[in-house]
Structure formats: C-alpha cells, structure tokens
Scaffold this motif. Structure first.
Motif, mmCIF file in Angstrom:
data_model
loop_
_atom_site.group_PDB
_atom_site.id
_atom_site.type_symbol
_atom_site.label_atom_id
_atom_site.label_comp_id
_atom_site.label_asym_id
_atom_site.label_seq_id
_atom_site.Cartn_x
_atom_site.Cartn_y
_atom_site.Cartn_z
ATOM 1 N N GLU A 193 0.824 -1.206 0.000
ATOM 2 C CA GLU A 193 0.000 0.000 0.000
ATOM 3 C C GLU A 193 0.859 1.259 0.000
ATOM 4 O OE1 GLU A 193 -2.959 0.094 -0.633
ATOM 5 O OE2 GLU A 193 -3.509 -1.997 -0.389
ATOM 6 N N ARG A 194 1.959 1.227 0.694
ATOM 7 C CA ARG A 194 2.854 2.386 0.691
ATOM 8 C C ARG A 194 3.499 2.578 -0.677
ATOM 9 N NH1 ARG A 194 5.811 1.661 6.626
ATOM 10 N NH2 ARG A 194 3.952 2.082 7.866
ATOM 11 N N GLU A 195 3.846 1.487 -1.338
ATOM 12 C CA GLU A 195 4.385 1.592 -2.688
ATOM 13 C C GLU A 195 3.335 2.156 -3.644
ATOM 14 O OE1 GLU A 195 7.901 0.026 -3.888
ATOM 15 O OE2 GLU A 195 7.741 1.302 -2.135
ATOM 16 N N ALA A 196 2.090 1.700 -3.499
ATOM 17 C CA ALA A 196 1.019 2.234 -4.348
ATOM 18 C C ALA A 196 0.809 3.713 -4.096
ATOM 19 C CB ALA A 196 -0.279 1.453 -4.097
ATOM 20 N N ALA A 197 0.861 4.122 -2.826
ATOM 21 C CA ALA A 197 0.688 5.538 -2.508
ATOM 22 C C ALA A 197 1.793 6.385 -3.137
ATOM 23 C CB ALA A 197 0.657 5.736 -0.989
ATOM 24 N N ALA A 198 3.028 5.867 -3.123
ATOM 25 C CA ALA A 198 4.144 6.615 -3.716
ATOM 26 C C ALA A 198 3.976 6.753 -5.227
ATOM 27 C CB ALA A 198 5.461 5.911 -3.386
ATOM 28 N N LEU A 199 3.532 5.669 -5.888
ATOM 29 C CA LEU A 199 3.336 5.734 -7.335
ATOM 30 C C LEU A 199 2.186 6.671 -7.697
ATOM 31 C CD1 LEU A 199 4.096 4.733 -10.135
ATOM 32 C CD2 LEU A 199 2.567 2.786 -9.795
ATOM 33 N N LEU A 200 1.102 6.623 -6.940
ATOM 34 C CA LEU A 200 -0.024 7.511 -7.217
ATOM 35 C C LEU A 200 0.348 8.970 -6.951
ATOM 36 C CD1 LEU A 200 -2.987 5.432 -5.750
ATOM 37 C CD2 LEU A 200 -2.299 5.679 -8.133
ATOM 38 N N THR A 201 1.234 9.199 -5.985
ATOM 39 C CA THR A 201 1.711 10.565 -5.745
ATOM 40 C C THR A 201 2.484 11.083 -6.950
ATOM 41 O OG1 THR A 201 1.843 10.146 -3.368
ATOM 42 C CG2 THR A 201 3.086 12.018 -4.219
ATOM 43 N N ASP A 202 3.304 10.221 -7.558
ATOM 44 C CA ASP A 202 4.006 10.620 -8.782
ATOM 45 C C ASP A 202 3.020 10.973 -9.890
ATOM 46 O OD1 ASP A 202 6.498 10.386 -7.717
ATOM 47 O OD2 ASP A 202 6.943 8.423 -8.569
ATOM 48 N N LEU A 203 1.956 10.187 -10.012
ATOM 49 C CA LEU A 203 0.957 10.475 -11.031
ATOM 50 C C LEU A 203 0.220 11.778 -10.743
ATOM 51 C CD1 LEU A 203 -0.528 6.913 -11.595
ATOM 52 C CD2 LEU A 203 0.676 8.287 -13.285
ATOM 53 N N HIS A 204 0.010 12.052 -9.456
ATOM 54 C CA HIS A 204 -0.705 13.280 -9.104
ATOM 55 C C HIS A 204 0.096 14.531 -9.440
ATOM 56 C CE1 HIS A 204 -2.232 16.451 -6.337
ATOM 57 N NE2 HIS A 204 -3.393 15.914 -6.650
ATOM 58 N N SER A 205 1.418 14.404 -9.429
ATOM 59 C CA SER A 205 2.266 15.569 -9.713
ATOM 60 C C SER A 205 2.527 15.744 -11.206
ATOM 61 C CB SER A 205 3.602 15.435 -8.974
ATOM 62 O OG SER A 205 4.320 14.285 -9.409
ATOM 63 N N VAL A 206 1.896 14.933 -12.050
ATOM 64 C CA VAL A 206 2.149 14.995 -13.488
ATOM 65 C C VAL A 206 1.854 16.376 -14.082
ATOM 66 C CG1 VAL A 206 1.231 14.183 -15.705
ATOM 67 C CG2 VAL A 206 2.048 12.558 -14.023
ATOM 68 N N PRO A 207 0.702 17.029 -13.777
ATOM 69 C CA PRO A 207 0.477 18.358 -14.394
ATOM 70 C C PRO A 207 1.546 19.380 -14.044
ATOM 71 C CG PRO A 207 -1.576 17.496 -13.498
ATOM 72 C CD PRO A 207 -0.483 16.581 -13.023
ATOM 73 N N ARG A 208 1.947 19.410 -12.783
ATOM 74 C CA ARG A 208 2.994 20.364 -12.396
ATOM 75 C C ARG A 208 4.324 20.004 -13.052
ATOM 76 N NH1 ARG A 208 3.620 24.162 -8.407
ATOM 77 N NH2 ARG A 208 5.749 24.591 -7.757
ATOM 78 N N ASN A 209 4.665 18.704 -13.050
ATOM 79 C CA ASN A 209 5.917 18.293 -13.686
ATOM 80 C C ASN A 209 5.874 18.526 -15.190
ATOM 81 O OD1 ASN A 209 6.841 17.488 -11.185
ATOM 82 N ND2 ASN A 209 6.364 15.326 -11.496
ATOM 83 N N ASN A 210 4.677 18.394 -15.787
ATOM 84 C CA ASN A 210 4.541 18.653 -17.212
ATOM 85 C C ASN A 210 4.923 20.094 -17.546
ATOM 86 O OD1 ASN A 210 2.281 19.903 -19.287
ATOM 87 N ND2 ASN A 210 3.172 18.003 -20.035
ATOM 88 N N THR A 211 4.434 21.019 -16.726
ATOM 89 C CA THR A 211 4.774 22.428 -16.946
ATOM 90 C C THR A 211 6.264 22.671 -16.717
ATOM 91 O OG1 THR A 211 2.556 23.025 -16.174
ATOM 92 C CG2 THR A 211 4.188 24.785 -16.307
ATOM 93 N N LEU A 212 6.799 22.091 -15.645
ATOM 94 C CA LEU A 212 8.218 22.265 -15.357
ATOM 95 C C LEU A 212 9.082 21.655 -16.451
ATOM 96 C CD1 LEU A 212 10.354 23.259 -13.375
ATOM 97 C CD2 LEU A 212 10.173 21.090 -12.168
ATOM 98 N N ASN A 213 8.663 20.497 -16.988
ATOM 99 C CA ASN A 213 9.421 19.865 -18.061
ATOM 100 C C ASN A 213 9.437 20.727 -19.317
ATOM 101 O OD1 ASN A 213 10.024 17.635 -16.493
ATOM 102 N ND2 ASN A 213 8.300 16.429 -17.236
ATOM 103 N N LYS A 214 8.327 21.404 -19.591
ATOM 104 C CA LYS A 214 8.292 22.269 -20.771
ATOM 105 C C LYS A 214 9.209 23.475 -20.602
ATOM 106 C CE LYS A 214 3.723 20.817 -22.328
ATOM 107 N NZ LYS A 214 2.294 21.118 -22.454
#
Length: 639
Positions: free
Chosen positions: A286-307
């Motif tokens: 469950e902790r591993e799943a929470a960490a992976l879902l946290t990465d997915l949740h930060s996708v919009p912000r990381n998308n902007t930063l990556n651009k």
C-alpha cells in the motif's frame, strides 16, 4: 478441534482501517495554462527559427509544434503482455473504456491513446493523426501499417480530463512475432519518449525476463531516466521469499541495460481495482502504491516544469550548435583543399569541440554526443560544404542569453508562485501516511456540496470528551448549530450531550483531497499556539487600511476562482479542504470560520475568503487569533 483453532491463529489479520481505500489522483492542470502559453510564445518567436536555421532537427531531436504545448500531460505504459497495463488504466479511470480487453493472453495489440471526451467513442488512427491540433499528428510518418494499429478513445473520466494515457502492445519475445509487426516498435516508443511526462515500465512478478525487443526498447529510452518508473505488478500473489529473489533479479537485469550510478527504484505491489491478497506485506504494497499515485498526481505540475526545462535545454543546444557550425566554417580554407580539410575536421571533431568550449566557456555537458554528431556531419546532404554554413552573428548569442536570463527567469517566477501538488499532506511522506487499499470500481454518488460535512472523517475518530474542552464554554450556554451552515460543526444531532466546541480536543485533521492549486501553500506548520492569548477586541468599522495586501489578495483570488464560485460565493464545504491544508488544529480553523462567516449562511465571497486565508497564514506564523475581528481585517466593501 485443534486444527481449525491453529489455522485461525495463523491466519493473516485484515489490514488496519487506514488501508481501506486508495485515493486516485485528481488534477487541476488549468492552473499552469498561463505559464505554458508563455513557454510557447518564447519558443515560437525566438528559439524555433534558430533551430530551423541550424538544422537541430537533423542532428538532435524533432522540432515542437503548437499541439505539443497545448496537449495535456501524457503517461506511457510499456511492458510485456499480461503485466497489468490495461488493468492499471482501468483503475485510474475508475471505469471501462472503449475497446478495452483484459486477459492472461496478449490482448492489447495496438497503441491506444485514452483522453477526455464528453462521451465514449473510439477514433481510428488515420482520423486521429489527420488533425494538426492533436499531439499525435506527426505519427503519420510511421505509415499506414502502424496507423492501422493505432487508435484513440475518448472517455468521460475525471482522471482523463487532466492526463492522457497511452497503452501499448505487449512486448513479444519471439523473433517471428517481432518481425511480423511491419513497423518499428522501438521507433514509435522513441517518438513518444520526449513527449510524455511519465513512462511506466511494468513487469509481471511471475515473469521478469527481458527479451531482445524489450532490451532494444529500453536502450531507446536512454536519456529519459527522470521520467521512468519501474513497476513490479501482481506481487501480492507471491511468497515473500520468492518476491525478494525476483526483485533482486529484476534489479540486476535492469542495471545491465539502463546504466545509472544508483540502483533504480522498483515500485512493488498489485496495481488494479481488486483487494490485495492477505499477506503480512500488505502495508508495504500500500505504501508503494501511494508513492506511485503521488508521482501520477504531480504529473500536471511536472509537465509544466518539463516544458520550461525543455525550453532551456533547447536554447542551450541551439547556442552550442551555432558555435560549432561557426567554428567549422572559420577553419575551412578559402580556395583549395576544402574536401581534405573537411575530412580532417570531421575526424578530429573532439578537438573542434574543445576549442569551442575554451573560447566561449561552455560546460562540457552542453555538447552533444560526438560520435552521433560526426556521423550526421559526414552523411547529411546539407553538410557537404562547411563554407555554406551561415556566419554567426554576435547579436544571436546575446539574444539566446537574454532568453535564459530574462524570459525563462520570468516564467520560473510565475511557476514558483503556484503551490505544489500532492496526494496527501505536503509534509507527510508516503511511508508515514500510506494509502488504503483499492475498493470495487463501482462509485458512490456523493451528496451535494451544501450538505457535505468535510470534517466527517475526523469526527468518526474523535472520542467523546468527558467535559467541555473549549475554554470559552463556561462563558455562554451551548447553542445548537444550524444545519449545514458551518462546515466545522456536525450536521447530525448528537446522541448525548456534547460540549460547545466538539473540535477543541481534536487532533489535527487527516487532510482531505485538495486541489493541486492550493496544495503545498502552507508549508510545515509551526508549533501550535493558543488561539486565545490575545485579549478581546471589538470590531470598530473605522477608516483604516485593509490588513490584506494587494499582492496577497491577488494570490487568494486565484485560489478562490479555482473553487468555482457560484453567484460570487463558495460554500464552507469547498473552503474547508483549503484551510485544512494548513495543518492547524480543527479548533483553530473553527475559530477562523466563526470570525469570517459574518452572515452565518455558510458561504464566503472573495473578500471574506481572503480574510480567512490571511488569518490562517498569520496563525501559521505564530500570531494569536483575536477573539473578535479587528477593524483592519474587515473588507472595505463590508464596512
């Protein structure tokens, strides 16, 4: 009788209540639209013309189009057949999607892009790439054979509203199956790699072997390590000893292919919409799943930063490209011996790079791969004569330096002003606040925002206090709270006498799911101070400056707009999750709400919301809360 008793004692206990439900990521990608528009403008007007002039497309990477900036963030899922890619997508969408098929055999036989639409429908590949406004327009270069194996589907899902998912065919092991594709799987993945924001490489815990095609595909992903997440799926079906051996073998296999100084992290768990099989390792999963879902949740912000980062990288690369071309041009003879000198320069390209680096003080990391650059120089038709390279203009270098120093700096300042996003408390790691297991896919209809009690999750865990803990309870008799007007009060009638303030003894609330616009706004909370250390003051409506500055008001207005106000007001149910992100005790938040809800109707306009945010920020800094609102806190429109 002895055997059943022994089995009962050895049986695995169910997971604790904290692991009852995983939280799907929720997005608010629109918060970064203004920054993306700025990146697009700088690239279109200043960087792309130079990339075309200095043949960056032929030497390094494809040029960007308008659709590459306008596209929503993308996540690419790669893996062998039957590794759970489609099941994981189904879990994220919380529903089935068109042309979905899940099974143990190779079921997904095509590339499929899943994005948001008003109604479910499937789009064939040829129709999808014919629209220049889509991010898949350039996939037409792979021909009709590939387009016959590419499709898109629109699905009405909240996750798809903020993120596009790309499912891929299972990677095959046989040479015959690989040759029968009639298109290059590796080249298609290589086309997606710079355009996606996250690459999930999924393995089945029962088969972690890496075929030749899988190895070739991983090599094509070299240079995108920051995007790659390795997932070991279906781990709950294995014995812990077997899982340890398989995890070690996968780590060793990946280290031989994906070169890196550190060991690559592997997310271990079972990523689908069914409950975990009961083992003592469920908490780890469950902790591993929470960490992976946290990465997915930060996708919009990381998308902007990556651009923004991609714009910086492209600016530095075109600067180096221009300097290298100018150096090659300057060393060519004016009259005879051009061919021989050109061959010498190509053979000694390392020396050319070194001279450019010393002359212009360029970091060695800004230079491209010398072997690839040498091959393109020797084979490209436009590089047959170095004397035809355009002479470098000194104004060009100044223009590129200004892009990095000024334009990028302004974009980053605006980006830093937007709070970061996360699944849970920004100060809590996935290890200390694991997410609960996934429920069944069927969703439950929520009541309307006006009747939702945002503090219900805290109330259920609160013990009934023996005596009122509110220091002001003795000053006035308890009064029943109006229905649904105060989000800090229980909407249900208590079964026994309760203190005036049921939140006075409450521990800090477990954070509810916030919008990514406001998440991370408050930072780490300081030590709790007494909200009653300041003597009471009366609200004298005098002409004094408003305590909320114009800069703070603008910031609070942007948050207010993201809550989608109705008739210029937002309900307490929407305000509560925002204030709860501060980490302040619920008793303190209740006091703040009581001060700003002057009409006692359970709604705030933009001015009173700004006052609520201002009081919260002051309390975070350690300033005590007033018993009554001072005159300078009252909005001018309400005086």
């Amino acid at each position: 009788l002895v055997l059943p008793l022994a089995c009962a004692r050895c049986s695995v206990q169910p997971p604790p209540a904290m692991f009852r439900r995983r939280k799907r990521p929720q997005f608010d990608a629109g918060a970064f639209d203004s920054i993306i528009e700025g990146v697009k403008s700088v690239y279109r007007e200043k960087v792309r013309p130079l990339e075309e002039q200095y043949m960056v497309k032929d030497f390094h990477y494809p040029l960007l189009n308008e659709c590459d900036f306008d596209a929503r963030p993308m996540v690419l899922l790669i893996g062998s057949y039957s590794t759970g890619k489609t099941s994981f997508i189904r879990f994220l969408l919380e529903r089935d999607f068109p042309n979905m098929h899940v099974g143990p055999e190779p079921t997904t036989d095509k590339f499929q892009a899943i994005f948001h639409g008003a109604e479910d429908r499937e789009l064939p590949g040829n129709a999808l790439v014919s629209n220049p406004s889509t991010p898949f327009f350039e996939l037409s270069q792979f021909g009709n054979t590939f387009l016959g194996r590419f499709s898109g589907c629109e699905v009405n899902s909240e996750f798809a509203r903020g993120c596009t998912l790309v499912d891929t065919p299972g990677i095959l092991a046989g040479k015959k199956q690989t040759e029968d594709r009639s298109y290059s799987y590796e080249q298609v993945v290589q086309w997606f790699a710079p355009r996606v924001d996250l690459i999930l490489i999924m393995f089945d815990a029962h088969k972690v072997d890496i075929s030749d095609e899988f190895k070739s595909m991983l090599l094509k992903l070299e240079g995108y390590d920051e995007k790659i997440r390795v997932v070991l799926n279906k781990a709950d079906a294995l014995d812990p000893c077997e899982l340890l051996k398989i995890n070690s073998a996968l780590t060793w296999s990946l280290s031989r292919i994906m070169k890196a100084p550190e060991v690559r992290r592997i997310y271990v768990g079972s990523f689908w919409d069914q409950p975990l099989q009961q083992t003592f390792m469920n908490e780890l999963f469950e902790r591993e799943a929470a960490a992976l879902l946290t990465d997915l949740h930060s996708v919009p912000r990381n998308n902007t930063l990556n651009k923004v980062n991609d714009l910086v990288m492209r600016t530095r690369m075109v600067r180096v490209q221009a300097l290298i071309f100018n150096q090659l041009r300057s060393e060519m003879p004016k009259m005879t011996g051009k061919d021989r000198k050109q061959r010498e320069l190509i053979a000694g390209l390392e020396e050319v790079f070194l001279r450019v680096m010393k002359a212009h003080n360029i970091p060695v990391g800004d230079f491209p791969d010398v072997n690839k650059f040498r091959h393109t120089l020797a084979t490209h038709e436009a590089c047959r004569d170095f004397t035809k390279f355009k002479k470098l203009d000194d104004k060009l270098l100044s223009q590129l330096d200004a892009i990095i120093a000024k334009d990028i700096g302004e974009l980053m300042s605006r980006f830093d002003s937007i709070p970061a996003g996360g699944l849970g408390d920004s100060n809590a790691s996935s290890v200390t606040t694991p997410a609960p297991p996934m429920p069944a896919v069927a969703s439950t209809k929520l009541p309307s925002a006006a009747t939702v009690d945002p503090w219900a999750d805290v109330k259920q865990a609160l013990p009934a206090p023996a005596a009122p803990s509110d220091p002001w309870a003795s000053a006035a008799p308890a009064q029943p709270a109006p229905q649904s007007s105060d989000p800090w009060l229980n909407s249900a009638a208590p079964s026994k006498p309760q203190p005036v303030d049921p939140w006075a003894a409450a521990a800090p609330a477990a954070p509810t799911q916030p919008s990514s616009v406001v998440d991370g706004l408050f930072g780490k909370p300081p030590p709790t101070t007494s909200p009653f250390s300041e003597p009471a003051q009366s609200v004298a409506l005098v002409e004094v400056p408003w305590a909320v500055s114009e800069a703070d008001k603008g910031k609070y207005d942007s948050i207010f707009a993201q809550m989608q106000p109705e008739d210029g007001k937002v309900s307490g149910a929407k305000v509560a999750p925002v204030l709860k992100r501060s980490g302040l005790p619920n008793a303190t938040l209740h006091t703040i709400w009581s001060l700003v809800d002057v009409n006692k109707d359970g709604f705030l306009d933009d001015n009173w919301f700004a006052v609520a945010m201002h009081l919260t920020m002051r309390t975070k800094r350690g300033d005590p809360l007033p018993k009554s609102l001072p005159a300078e806190f009252v909005p001018p429109s309400s005086r």
